[in-house]
Motif scaffolding. Structure first.
Motif, PDB file in Angstrom:
ATOM      1  N   LEU A  65       1.026  -1.398   0.425  1.00  0.00           N
ATOM      2  CA  LEU A  65      -0.080   0.042   0.256  1.00  0.00           C
ATOM      3  C   LEU A  65       1.639   1.163   0.059  1.00  0.00           C
ATOM      4  O   LEU A  65       0.508   1.981  -0.359  1.00  0.00           O
ATOM      5  CB  LEU A  65      -0.980   0.207   1.400  1.00  0.00           C
ATOM      6  CG  LEU A  65      -1.684   1.012   0.807  1.00  0.00           C
ATOM      7  CD1 LEU A  65      -2.677   1.103   0.282  1.00  0.00           C
ATOM      8  CD2 LEU A  65      -2.822   0.893   2.208  1.00  0.00           C
ATOM      9  N   GLY A  66       1.739   1.340   0.797  1.00  0.00           N
ATOM     10  CA  GLY A  66       3.144   2.244   0.679  1.00  0.00           C
ATOM     11  C   GLY A  66       3.959   2.656  -0.645  1.00  0.00           C
ATOM     12  O   GLY A  66       3.991   3.861  -0.973  1.00  0.00           O
ATOM     13  N   ALA A  78       1.445   7.588   2.467  1.00  0.00           N
ATOM     14  CA  ALA A  78       2.671   6.861   2.475  1.00  0.00           C
ATOM     15  C   ALA A  78       3.348   5.950   3.716  1.00  0.00           C
ATOM     16  O   ALA A  78       3.311   5.478   4.175  1.00  0.00           O
ATOM     17  CB  ALA A  78       3.556   6.248   0.829  1.00  0.00           C
ATOM     18  N   VAL A  79       3.870   7.781   4.323  1.00  0.00           N
ATOM     19  CA  VAL A  79       4.719   8.269   5.231  1.00  0.00           C
ATOM     20  C   VAL A  79       3.652   7.023   7.019  1.00  0.00           C
ATOM     21  O   VAL A  79       4.066   6.735   7.402  1.00  0.00           O
ATOM     22  CB  VAL A  79       4.887   8.898   5.149  1.00  0.00           C
ATOM     23  CG1 VAL A  79       5.281   9.803   6.324  1.00  0.00           C
ATOM     24  CG2 VAL A  79       5.989   9.512   3.667  1.00  0.00           C
ATOM     25  N   SER A  80       2.195   7.764   6.570  1.00  0.00           N
ATOM     26  CA  SER A  80       1.203   7.740   7.643  1.00  0.00           C
ATOM     27  C   SER A  80       1.633   5.938   7.618  1.00  0.00           C
ATOM     28  O   SER A  80       1.607   5.366   9.116  1.00  0.00           O
ATOM     29  CB  SER A  80       0.308   7.910   6.827  1.00  0.00           C
ATOM     30  OG  SER A  80      -0.918   7.313   8.593  1.00  0.00           O
ATOM     31  N   VAL A  86       6.357   0.423  10.059  1.00  0.00           N
ATOM     32  CA  VAL A  86       8.192   0.266  10.689  1.00  0.00           C
ATOM     33  C   VAL A  86       8.125  -0.050  12.406  1.00  0.00           C
ATOM     34  O   VAL A  86       8.973  -0.454  12.760  1.00  0.00           O
ATOM     35  CB  VAL A  86       9.188   1.035   9.886  1.00  0.00           C
ATOM     36  CG1 VAL A  86       9.694   0.921   8.818  1.00  0.00           C
ATOM     37  CG2 VAL A  86       9.659   2.153  10.494  1.00  0.00           C
ATOM     38  N   ALA A  87       6.737   0.573  12.733  1.00  0.00           N
ATOM     39  CA  ALA A  87       6.908   0.511  14.603  1.00  0.00           C
ATOM     40  C   ALA A  87       6.822  -0.502  15.083  1.00  0.00           C
ATOM     41  O   ALA A  87       7.241  -1.088  15.814  1.00  0.00           O
ATOM     42  CB  ALA A  87       6.238   1.914  14.899  1.00  0.00           C
ATOM     43  N   ALA A 102       9.328   7.516   0.232  1.00  0.00           N
ATOM     44  CA  ALA A 102       8.156   8.004   1.033  1.00  0.00           C
ATOM     45  C   ALA A 102       8.151   9.705   1.721  1.00  0.00           C
ATOM     46  O   ALA A 102       8.173  10.843   1.372  1.00  0.00           O
ATOM     47  CB  ALA A 102       7.257   7.781   2.325  1.00  0.00           C
ATOM     48  N   TYR A 103       9.662   9.296   2.708  1.00  0.00           N
ATOM     49  CA  TYR A 103      10.140  10.906   2.984  1.00  0.00           C
ATOM     50  C   TYR A 103      10.235  11.919   2.068  1.00  0.00           C
ATOM     51  O   TYR A 103      10.526  13.133   2.079  1.00  0.00           O
ATOM     52  CB  TYR A 103      10.792  10.728   4.534  1.00  0.00           C
ATOM     53  CG  TYR A 103      10.421  10.412   5.566  1.00  0.00           C
ATOM     54  CD1 TYR A 103       9.240  10.517   6.502  1.00  0.00           C
ATOM     55  CD2 TYR A 103      11.583   9.116   6.074  1.00  0.00           C
ATOM     56  CE1 TYR A 103       9.028  10.408   7.646  1.00  0.00           C
ATOM     57  CE2 TYR A 103      11.024   8.667   7.490  1.00  0.00           C
ATOM     58  CZ  TYR A 103       9.812   9.397   8.013  1.00  0.00           C
ATOM     59  OH  TYR A 103       9.478   8.581   9.052  1.00  0.00           O
TER      60      TYR A 103
END
Length: 179
Positions: A65-66, A78-80, A86-87, A102-103
């Motif tokens: 999805l990202g 994407a960042v969200s 990754v958390a 994304a960043y």
């Protein structure tokens, strides 16, 4: 007193619902991933969003999805998705790679802050997988864009070490005058 017939029916219903949920997830993820690999991210989005909604903790659903959000220019979305992923799965290099992309967003308009965040994510990916494809090359591009030529050369050299057939990294080394 509980009715054993009712309990048995409820258990069967719950099992059926769980199997159906899993089937819908797998089908949505598979179809979305297929469309994404065919470079059809807009078509893939509804399937991948559904898969992610069904299993928000699944790293493959978040990764794809990202990636679809990145490919459609929806970098904030994407960042969200990827930061949450990754958390939960901090040792997945591919999640960090996508988070870096994304960043960064559009490299031409990337701010210093976005470049720094992208570099941190890409470097985390390399800590996990030192041979991750294209990561060192992307780091080199950011450093080149920042005017940090020595860092760019080092990154492009690392890209060639990871993939001796990386023509783009070799070309960048030549452009930067590095032997």
């Amino acid at each position: 007193m509980t009715d054993p017939t009712h309990d048995s029916e409820q258990e069967r219903l719950n099992a059926w619902l769980e199997r159906r949920h899993e089937q819908q997830f797998r089908e949505s993820l598979l179809r979305g991933t297929q469309l994404l690999s065919q470079r059809k991210p807009v078509d893939a989005l509804p399937f991948l969003e559904r898969a992610h909604k069904l299993k928000p903790d699944n790293p493959d659903a978040a990764l794809n999805l990202g990636g679809a959000y990145i490919m459609t220019g929806r970098h904030k979305l994407a960042v969200s998705v990827l930061e949450r992923a990754v958390a939960r799965t901090p040792d997945n290099a591919q999640l960090w790679i996508n988070l870096g992309a994304a960043y960064l967003g559009n490299p031409v308009t990337a701010t210093d802050e976005r470049q720094q965040r992208a570099l941190a994510a890409f470097n985390r990916a390399l800590e996990i997988d030192p041979l991750a494809r294209s990561v060192a090359y992307n780091i080199g591009l950011i450093h080149r864009d920042r005017g940090e030529i020595e860092l760019a050369i080092a990154a492009f050299r690392r890209a060639v070490l990871a993939d001796p057939y990386d023509r783009d990294a070799r070309r960048m080394l030549e452009k930067l005058g590095a032997p």
